[in-house]
Write an enzyme that holds these catalytic residues in place. Sequence first.
Site, PDB file in Angstrom:
ATOM      1  N   ASN A   8      43.576  24.236  13.452  1.00  0.00           N
ATOM      2  CA  ASN A   8      44.342  25.120  14.347  1.00  0.00           C
ATOM      3  C   ASN A   8      43.401  25.588  15.449  1.00  0.00           C
ATOM      4  O   ASN A   8      42.511  26.397  15.202  1.00  0.00           O
ATOM      5  CB  ASN A   8      44.873  26.307  13.531  1.00  0.00           C
ATOM      6  CG  ASN A   8      45.497  27.384  14.407  1.00  0.00           C
ATOM      7  OD1 ASN A   8      45.851  27.134  15.566  1.00  0.00           O
ATOM      8  ND2 ASN A   8      45.640  28.581  13.858  1.00  0.00           N
ATOM      9  N   LYS A  10      44.129  27.357  17.979  1.00  0.00           N
ATOM     10  CA  LYS A  10      44.509  28.657  18.549  1.00  0.00           C
ATOM     11  C   LYS A  10      44.510  28.575  20.080  1.00  0.00           C
ATOM     12  O   LYS A  10      44.832  27.529  20.633  1.00  0.00           O
ATOM     13  CB  LYS A  10      43.583  29.766  18.035  1.00  0.00           C
ATOM     14  CG  LYS A  10      43.408  29.719  16.518  1.00  0.00           C
ATOM     15  CD  LYS A  10      42.730  30.929  15.957  1.00  0.00           C
ATOM     16  CE  LYS A  10      42.488  30.718  14.476  1.00  0.00           C
ATOM     17  NZ  LYS A  10      42.127  31.921  13.764  1.00  0.00           N
ATOM     18  N   HIS A  88      51.913  32.225  11.229  1.00  0.00           N
ATOM     19  CA  HIS A  88      50.470  32.510  11.222  1.00  0.00           C
ATOM     20  C   HIS A  88      50.264  34.017  11.381  1.00  0.00           C
ATOM     21  O   HIS A  88      50.985  34.678  12.126  1.00  0.00           O
ATOM     22  CB  HIS A  88      49.777  31.742  12.357  1.00  0.00           C
ATOM     23  CG  HIS A  88      48.281  31.761  12.215  1.00  0.00           C
ATOM     24  ND1 HIS A  88      47.532  32.853  12.552  1.00  0.00           N
ATOM     25  CD2 HIS A  88      47.415  30.833  11.739  1.00  0.00           C
ATOM     26  CE1 HIS A  88      46.250  32.593  12.295  1.00  0.00           C
ATOM     27  NE2 HIS A  88      46.159  31.368  11.795  1.00  0.00           N
ATOM     28  N   GLU A  90      48.225  35.679  12.998  1.00  0.00           N
ATOM     29  CA  GLU A  90      47.994  36.158  14.371  1.00  0.00           C
ATOM     30  C   GLU A  90      49.317  36.291  15.123  1.00  0.00           C
ATOM     31  O   GLU A  90      49.450  37.160  15.992  1.00  0.00           O
ATOM     32  CB  GLU A  90      47.005  35.222  15.074  1.00  0.00           C
ATOM     33  CG  GLU A  90      45.598  35.437  14.528  1.00  0.00           C
ATOM     34  CD  GLU A  90      44.668  34.242  14.638  1.00  0.00           C
ATOM     35  OE1 GLU A  90      44.988  33.286  15.344  1.00  0.00           O
ATOM     36  OE2 GLU A  90      43.614  34.283  13.969  1.00  0.00           O
ATOM     37  N   GLU A 158      46.786  32.020   3.487  1.00  0.00           N
ATOM     38  CA  GLU A 158      45.693  32.462   4.357  1.00  0.00           C
ATOM     39  C   GLU A 158      45.513  33.975   4.233  1.00  0.00           C
ATOM     40  O   GLU A 158      46.233  34.750   4.900  1.00  0.00           O
ATOM     41  CB  GLU A 158      46.024  32.130   5.813  1.00  0.00           C
ATOM     42  CG  GLU A 158      46.170  30.662   6.095  1.00  0.00           C
ATOM     43  CD  GLU A 158      45.752  30.352   7.520  1.00  0.00           C
ATOM     44  OE1 GLU A 158      44.780  29.609   7.686  1.00  0.00           O
ATOM     45  OE2 GLU A 158      46.371  30.879   8.458  1.00  0.00           O
ATOM     46  N   GLY A 164      38.646  33.912  10.195  1.00  0.00           N
ATOM     47  CA  GLY A 164      37.656  34.135  11.244  1.00  0.00           C
ATOM     48  C   GLY A 164      36.566  35.132  10.893  1.00  0.00           C
ATOM     49  O   GLY A 164      35.819  35.571  11.760  1.00  0.00           O
ATOM     50  N   SER A 203      38.287  30.854   6.820  1.00  0.00           N
ATOM     51  CA  SER A 203      36.841  30.607   6.805  1.00  0.00           C
ATOM     52  C   SER A 203      36.432  29.377   5.994  1.00  0.00           C
ATOM     53  O   SER A 203      35.389  29.376   5.330  1.00  0.00           O
ATOM     54  CB  SER A 203      36.084  31.860   6.324  1.00  0.00           C
ATOM     55  OG  SER A 203      36.284  32.927   7.240  1.00  0.00           O
TER      56      SER A 203
END
Length: 243
Positions: A8, A10, A88, A90, A158, A164, A203
């Site tokens: 991904n 992003k 996701h 985010e 996730e 991250g 990660s």
Amino acid sequence: MKRFVVGNWKMNGRIADLDDYFELCDAFKNPMVDVMICPPSTLISRMTNTSIMIGAQDCHMAVAGAHTGDVSAEMLADAGATKVITGHSERRTDHGETDEMVAAKTNAAWNAEMQVILCIGETEAQYRAGETLNVLKAQMAASIPDGANAHNLTVAYEPVWAIGTGLTPNLQEIADVHAVLRAELVKRFGDEGAGMRLLYGGSVKASNARDIFRLDNVDGALVGGASLKAADFIPIIDAAEQA
Ligand code: PEP
């Protein structure tokens, strides 16, 4: 089950970065696992027709209309994407997406004949409060539409606090969560639930990928930062092939 490694990107990636992507394609002309990159929509049409699948990072729930700045699943399919990520964290955080919206987007993707990688995950506070499994079960119940099957749906676990950050749950925790997710999918979808791929994301990097891929009910990974450069992503795909 054939492993599935998804990168991904992003909001990263420009035309100038594609040389590095084509190096990745050269390294995996016949990958033993499914490999996909989800670039920004602006790059999709330039990255198709290789051994690497191309997916989108999000889609709108409508087919077309007055939604400035949005892109529909039909448009993403038209550009050459075959799969799309929904839910996701985010998107949930930055755009306030709810489980109901994730379900609507997932249905929109299926209507466009795209397959979906649907993300769920608990926050750090929920993890610390011991609420992980309840949160994940509720997210799956509300965001996975009826009609999911082993072909049209992959679920990605996730943990939000692992994305991250360089942090991950330990291997036992990942295995325990994936066992519960599998049981939930089987309870609701029977044999189709048994066949759905379950990815871990958060990660993942070359140094931890192999141990994660060896866990029961981990059928691949959703990778953010370590998918941006072929040199970082190649060893993760290698680990998926060898685990
Ligand atoms: C992600 O964006 O889905 C993700 C898992 O990111 P990272 O690998 O950078 O933690």
